[in-house]
Design an enzyme around this catalytic site. Structure first.
Site, mmCIF file in Angstrom:
data_model
loop_
_atom_site.group_PDB
_atom_site.id
_atom_site.type_symbol
_atom_site.label_atom_id
_atom_site.label_comp_id
_atom_site.label_asym_id
_atom_site.label_seq_id
_atom_site.Cartn_x
_atom_site.Cartn_y
_atom_site.Cartn_z
ATOM 1 N N ASP A 1 -0.360 -5.276 9.394
ATOM 2 C CA ASP A 1 -1.385 -4.314 9.009
ATOM 3 C C ASP A 1 -2.594 -5.132 8.559
ATOM 4 O OD1 ASP A 1 -2.998 -2.387 7.917
ATOM 5 O OD2 ASP A 1 -1.592 -1.757 6.351
ATOM 6 N N TRP B 1 0.865 -1.180 0.000
ATOM 7 C CA TRP B 1 0.000 0.000 0.000
ATOM 8 C C TRP B 1 0.909 1.240 0.000
ATOM 9 C CZ3 TRP B 1 -2.123 2.789 4.731
ATOM 10 C CH2 TRP B 1 -3.176 3.643 4.377
HETATM 11 C C1 LIG Z 1 -3.310 -2.057 3.476
HETATM 12 C C2 LIG Z 1 -4.033 -0.942 4.125
HETATM 13 N N1 LIG Z 1 -3.702 -0.583 5.373
HETATM 14 C C3 LIG Z 1 -4.318 0.406 6.010
HETATM 15 C C4 LIG Z 1 -5.328 1.124 5.418
HETATM 16 C C5 LIG Z 1 -5.915 2.230 6.237
HETATM 17 O O1 LIG Z 1 -7.233 2.448 6.201
HETATM 18 P P1 LIG Z 1 -7.919 3.596 7.043
HETATM 19 O O2 LIG Z 1 -6.885 4.560 7.501
HETATM 20 O O3 LIG Z 1 -8.881 4.228 6.108
HETATM 21 O O4 LIG Z 1 -8.574 2.914 8.190
HETATM 22 C C6 LIG Z 1 -5.719 0.813 4.109
HETATM 23 C C7 LIG Z 1 -6.739 1.580 3.418
HETATM 24 O O5 LIG Z 1 -6.855 1.649 2.237
HETATM 25 C C8 LIG Z 1 -5.055 -0.258 3.457
HETATM 26 O O6 LIG Z 1 -5.383 -0.617 2.221
#
Ligand SMILES: Cc1ncc(COP(=O)(O)O)c(C=O)c1O
Length: 394
Positions: A208, A127
């Site tokens: 994560d 990500w």
């Molecule tokens: C791999 C991954 N980690 C963390 C997140 C964090 O999401 P949020 O901050 O919207 O809860 C996302 C969101 O797209 C993600 O794809």
């Protein structure tokens, strides 16, 4: 002062969203942004969330500050959801954070305090916000191979080969399930092999987990995280409630830090509260309270689980349909990986030029690395995408 600022790199996904909005073609298909969409393209508020909000409006008597760590009932409910009883509670420090991103940010800040020289290892690809935050914080990073562009599955040998170079004390960031952007995931036996290697190298795993319930179900999606949590003295876990509760804009997440024993846990807990205080003081509460209400009320929880399961199965169904259509059109099984991938995304494994061709010729929008949001499809657009993929020579 402000004239000294230079422009920041544009977020590619947000730029893609803007280009999609401006495209006048009514046949356009948005497979870009990472939110769940139902068959009519909406991102609905889940039934249990609506009901929990109704109850909160009726019953909440104060909006005074909670604690710096957020409401402990929220952390406990999330520890239950993610870890069940894999790890003794007196080893787990936890704080509420603004979304999963906030949890990742706080985890990295904690690493800076505890192990400033450590290198954080990231999957290639990952990500994009992972490397971006690490760079912003000035932390050392390296990447390990993850995806085989030929087979469109995990490059397990490449992954283990690269991770053999970790130094004791390094941090290895892993996606708990539903890898973003590829959709390709390790099998449980592969997780066992990885855990063995990481144990031998004395690293700290950092998980994560942002899509629990979107892959193979709530329990199965947590299985790898639980395996890792059970196998190490120290584990960091950033969990997001954005996707599985559909509360993206409420900014709801939790950071868990598993320590060797209770006294180390207590110091870790105090450090996590300190970091919250420095960065934003009290974490957002509304989303956390919705989640707690749902997870602790058997009726609401059953309804949430049922709706989440509908969401999961609808994405699996889209995957099967797309893979089937491509099998028919290509007269081959080379797109079967789409049905094997899990979560909201699949990486098609093609060049940026072909991704651009799909956009220019067919109005199909996906991220330049060929990540597509499967939830952006429906029964009408699947044949359109499949034909476009064949026409583009992918
Ligand atoms: C791999 C991954 N980690 C963390 C997140 C964090 O999401 P949020 O901050 O919207 O809860 C996302 C969101 O797209 C993600 O794809």
């Amino acid at each position: 002062m402000l004239e000294h600022l230079s422009e920041q790199p544009k977020d590619k996904i947000l730029a893609l969203m803007a280009a999609y909005r401006e495209d006048p073609r009514d046949t356009k298909v948005d497979l870009g942004v990472g939110v769940y969409k139902d068959a009519s393209g909406n991102t609905p508020v889940m039934r249990a969330v609506k009901e929990a909000e109704r109850r909160l409006v009726k019953e909440q008597t104060s909006k005074a500050y909670t604690g710096l760590a957020g409401d402990p009932a929220f952390s406990n409910a999330m520890i239950d959801l993610v870890l069940d009883d894999t790890v003794a509670r007196n080893r787990i420090a936890a704080v509420a954070t603004p979304g999963g991103t906030g949890a990742i940010r706080q985890a990295l800040e904690l690493i800076k305090l505890a192990a400033p020289k450590a290198t954080v290892w990231l999957s290639d690809p990952t990500w994009p916000n992972h490397p971006s935050i690490l760079k912003y914080l000035g932390m050392k990073t390296r990447s390990y191979r993850y995806f085989n562009n030929e087979t469109r599955s995990v490059d397990y040998i490449g992954m283990l080969t690269d991770l053999a170079a970790v130094m004791p004390g390094d941090i290895v960031l892993l996606h708990g399930c539903c890898h973003n952007p590829t959709g390709a995931n390790l099998t449980l036996p592969q997780w066992d092999g990885l855990i063995k290697l990481l144990q031998e190298r004395s690293v700290t795993p950092f998980i994560d987990i942002a899509y629990q319930g979107f892959g193979d179900g709530l329990e199965k999606d947590a299985a790898a995280t639980r395996k890792v949590a059970a196998a190490f003295d120290n584990v960091l876990i950033a969990a997001s409630c954005s996707k599985n509760f559909g509360i993206y804009r409420e900014r709801t997440g939790v950071l868990m830090a598993i320590a060797k024993n209770e006294s180390v846990r207590d110091v870790a807990q105090q450090n996590l509260a300190f970091l919250n205080r420095q960065n934003f003081s009290f974490p957002p509460d509304h989303g956390a309270r919705i989640v707690t209400t749902i997870l602790t009320d058997p009726e609401l929880r059953a309804d949430w689980e049922a709706e989440l399961e509908e969401v999961r199965l609808s994405m699996l169904d889209l995957r099967t349909q797309l893979a089937g259509e491509l099998r028919r059109l290509s007269n081959s099984d080379r797109f079967d990986f789409l049905a094997e991938h899990r979560g909201m995304f699949s990486r098609l494994g093609t060049s940026p030029e072909k991704v651009e061709k799909l956009r220019a010729d067919h109005g199909i929008y996906m991220v330049g690395d060929s990540r597509m949001n499967i939830a952006g499809l429906n029964a009408d657009t699947i044949p359109v995408l499949a034909q476009a993929i064949i026409d583009a020579g992918i």
